[in-house]
Design a protein around this motif. Structure first.
Motif, PDB file in Angstrom:
ATOM      1  N   LYS A 187      50.790   9.799  19.489  1.00  0.00           N
ATOM      2  CA  LYS A 187      50.165   9.284  18.256  1.00  0.00           C
ATOM      3  C   LYS A 187      48.968   8.463  18.691  1.00  0.00           C
ATOM      4  O   LYS A 187      49.109   7.407  19.323  1.00  0.00           O
ATOM      5  CB  LYS A 187      51.179   8.430  17.486  1.00  0.00           C
ATOM      6  N   GLY A 188      47.770   8.952  18.421  1.00  0.00           N
ATOM      7  CA  GLY A 188      46.564   8.263  18.874  1.00  0.00           C
ATOM      8  C   GLY A 188      46.527   8.229  20.385  1.00  0.00           C
ATOM      9  O   GLY A 188      46.715   9.251  21.046  1.00  0.00           O
ATOM     10  N   THR A 219      57.065  11.011  13.176  1.00  0.00           N
ATOM     11  CA  THR A 219      55.995  10.200  12.596  1.00  0.00           C
ATOM     12  C   THR A 219      55.252  10.975  11.526  1.00  0.00           C
ATOM     13  O   THR A 219      55.209  12.200  11.533  1.00  0.00           O
ATOM     14  CB  THR A 219      54.953   9.767  13.657  1.00  0.00           C
ATOM     15  N   GLY A 229      51.508   9.876   9.666  1.00  0.00           N
ATOM     16  CA  GLY A 229      50.511   8.818   9.562  1.00  0.00           C
ATOM     17  C   GLY A 229      50.848   7.716  10.546  1.00  0.00           C
ATOM     18  O   GLY A 229      51.119   7.976  11.717  1.00  0.00           O
ATOM     19  N   ASN A 230      50.852   6.489  10.073  1.00  0.00           N
ATOM     20  CA  ASN A 230      51.175   5.340  10.924  1.00  0.00           C
ATOM     21  C   ASN A 230      52.625   4.885  10.785  1.00  0.00           C
ATOM     22  O   ASN A 230      52.963   3.768  11.154  1.00  0.00           O
ATOM     23  CB  ASN A 230      50.248   4.168  10.591  1.00  0.00           C
ATOM     24  N   ASP A 274      56.168   0.670  10.420  1.00  0.00           N
ATOM     25  CA  ASP A 274      54.709   0.725  10.522  1.00  0.00           C
ATOM     26  C   ASP A 274      54.321   0.429  11.969  1.00  0.00           C
ATOM     27  O   ASP A 274      54.617  -0.647  12.492  1.00  0.00           O
ATOM     28  CB  ASP A 274      54.080  -0.303   9.578  1.00  0.00           C
ATOM     29  N   SER A 317      51.031   0.875  13.044  1.00  0.00           N
ATOM     30  CA  SER A 317      49.560   0.878  13.047  1.00  0.00           C
ATOM     31  C   SER A 317      48.965  -0.281  13.835  1.00  0.00           C
ATOM     32  O   SER A 317      47.815  -0.214  14.257  1.00  0.00           O
ATOM     33  CB  SER A 317      49.018   0.851  11.618  1.00  0.00           C
ATOM     34  N   ASN A 318      49.733  -1.341  14.053  1.00  0.00           N
ATOM     35  CA  ASN A 318      49.206  -2.530  14.709  1.00  0.00           C
ATOM     36  C   ASN A 318      50.124  -2.954  15.857  1.00  0.00           C
ATOM     37  O   ASN A 318      50.656  -4.056  15.855  1.00  0.00           O
ATOM     38  CB  ASN A 318      49.047  -3.664  13.675  1.00  0.00           C
TER      39      ASN A 318
END
Length: 181
Positions: free
Chosen positions: A77-78, A117, A119-120, A134, A136-137
């Motif tokens: 992921k990323g 997963t 998205g985030n 989540d 994302s951070n």
């Protein structure tokens, strides 16, 4: 004379079949193992590890990196690679430099077997619950939704030997197994 030719051709074939049958029979009986009653018998048994509802609800958290042991599903992921650790959670690997990936943390998820997963959001089984986390951070993860007991008791973590067990719901939820000899 004609009957003697048929009989002489037939006799060796019957003898050959009889000898082959004897060899096969001997071969099969030689495979049987008779247990020596003086030898100790070791059986592996597993004891369940339980967790309370309160501890299960608080079990999802970001922790320091730990060594990979019994890994499972791997996904990207990323710039991160996520590696499942059976019954424990997910390793977080920073892969911005693919020549030198760095194990940067661990998302502890008690009783976890599978993740996915979208998205985030990382979706994971947390014993009998489904949690949406989540990511994302990173490392500041957050459980954004928990669906309690979506997975039945029958779908809980099963013993590694596939054996049966008595589930004691008064003790909580099964998240792992300890091997006993």
């Amino acid at each position: 004379m004609k009957n003697n030719l048929v009989f002489s051709h037939f006799l060796p074939q019957k003898i050959l079949q009889f000898v082959l049958a004897g060899i096969l029979l001997f071969g099969f009986t030689a495979c049987f193992y008779v247990e020596d009653p003086s030898e100790p018998i070791y059986e592996t048994e597993y004891s369940p590890v339980y967790i309370s509802r309160q501890d299960l609800n608080n079990s999802v958290k970001f922790e320091n990196a730990r060594p990979l042991k019994e890994t499972g599903k791997i996904f990207m992921k990323g710039s991160y690679v996520f590696v499942g650790e059976r019954y424990e959670g997910v390793h977080v690997i920073d892969n911005r430099n693919p020549k030198s990936p760095e194990n940067v943390g661990f998302i502890a998820i008690a009783g976890n077997v599978d993740v996915s997963t979208k998205g985030n959001i990382l979706y994971a089984d947390n014993a009998v619950d489904l949690v949406a986390i989540d990511i994302s951070n990173l490392p500041a993860i957050k459980v954004v939704k928990r669906v309690e007991e979506i997975f039945s008791e029958a779908n809980q973590v099963l013993p590694p030997d596939g054996g049966s067990f008595d589930y004691d719901s008064d003790k909580g939820y099964i998240i792992d197994w300890i091997k006993n000899e």
